[in-house]
Design an enzyme around this catalytic site. Sequence first.
Site, PDB file in Angstrom:
ATOM      1  CG  PHE A 146      -1.743  -1.170   1.434  1.00  0.00           C
ATOM      2  CD1 PHE A 146      -3.061  -1.131   1.017  1.00  0.00           C
ATOM      3  CD2 PHE A 146      -1.263  -2.348   2.010  1.00  0.00           C
ATOM      4  CE1 PHE A 146      -3.890  -2.237   1.169  1.00  0.00           C
ATOM      5  CE2 PHE A 146      -2.080  -3.458   2.162  1.00  0.00           C
ATOM      6  CZ  PHE A 146      -3.390  -3.400   1.741  1.00  0.00           C
ATOM      7  NE  ARG A 204     -14.261   1.770  -1.592  1.00  0.00           N
ATOM      8  CZ  ARG A 204     -15.361   1.120  -1.976  1.00  0.00           C
ATOM      9  NH1 ARG A 204     -15.314  -0.160  -2.210  1.00  0.00           N
ATOM     10  NH2 ARG A 204     -16.495   1.742  -2.092  1.00  0.00           N
ATOM     11  CG  LEU A 205      -7.564  -0.539   1.911  1.00  0.00           C
ATOM     12  CD1 LEU A 205      -6.389   0.202   2.538  1.00  0.00           C
ATOM     13  CD2 LEU A 205      -8.165  -1.536   2.891  1.00  0.00           C
ATOM     14  CG  HIS A 206      -5.719   1.371  -3.959  1.00  0.00           C
ATOM     15  ND1 HIS A 206      -6.124   2.571  -3.422  1.00  0.00           N
ATOM     16  CD2 HIS A 206      -4.572   1.628  -4.623  1.00  0.00           C
ATOM     17  CE1 HIS A 206      -5.270   3.516  -3.750  1.00  0.00           C
ATOM     18  NE2 HIS A 206      -4.310   2.970  -4.477  1.00  0.00           N
ATOM     19  CG  LEU A 207      -2.524  -5.451  -1.963  1.00  0.00           C
ATOM     20  CD1 LEU A 207      -1.572  -5.099  -0.827  1.00  0.00           C
ATOM     21  CD2 LEU A 207      -3.004  -6.895  -1.815  1.00  0.00           C
TER      22      LEU A 207
END
Length: 177
Positions: free
Chosen positions: A85, A93-96
């Site tokens: 991350f 928006r959380l994103h890997l």
Amino acid sequence: MNWQSGLVKTILEPKNLIISSEIAVVIADKYPKARHHYLVLPKEDIPSIFHLNKTHIPLLEELHLLGRNIIEVRGKEISDFQVGFHAEPSMQRLHLHVISKDFISHSLKTKKHWNSFNTDLFVTHDKLCHMLEKENSVQRLPKTLKDQLLATPLKCNQCEFVAKNMPTLKEHLLDHC
């Protein structure tokens, strides 16, 4: 919808989904910084890493599993990828990120792009889970540290070469392929 929430719009269109589970989806990054660059996003609306606590570790494990799946589906090895991350995310928006270490891409244009993946501005999945387990939260980097990391010299991620500029680094990276 502003550009920062573009990921939300992207995951709402089924044609953009490469892999999907009940919990998360995998999409291709629209502006890939390497030959393989995927984003794994939860379906739950979590704005960023700063909204996580240790109860989210199972979700992060699911994101990581989907990241490993896309690598496998593409016939690649996880050792050829960075999975993590951004410590200072620019998109909501959380994103890997699941990104190949070659960093061969027309979209890789600036020192900021490079350093966001090749300094402590990139937090591996394991490190993030450890931080949450220990501290129960993730804190923003101090501005001075963030600025220092962004100013880090352009050091190759595969050898000791230090480039004077992005075109030189990109030319050098081709030698590793």
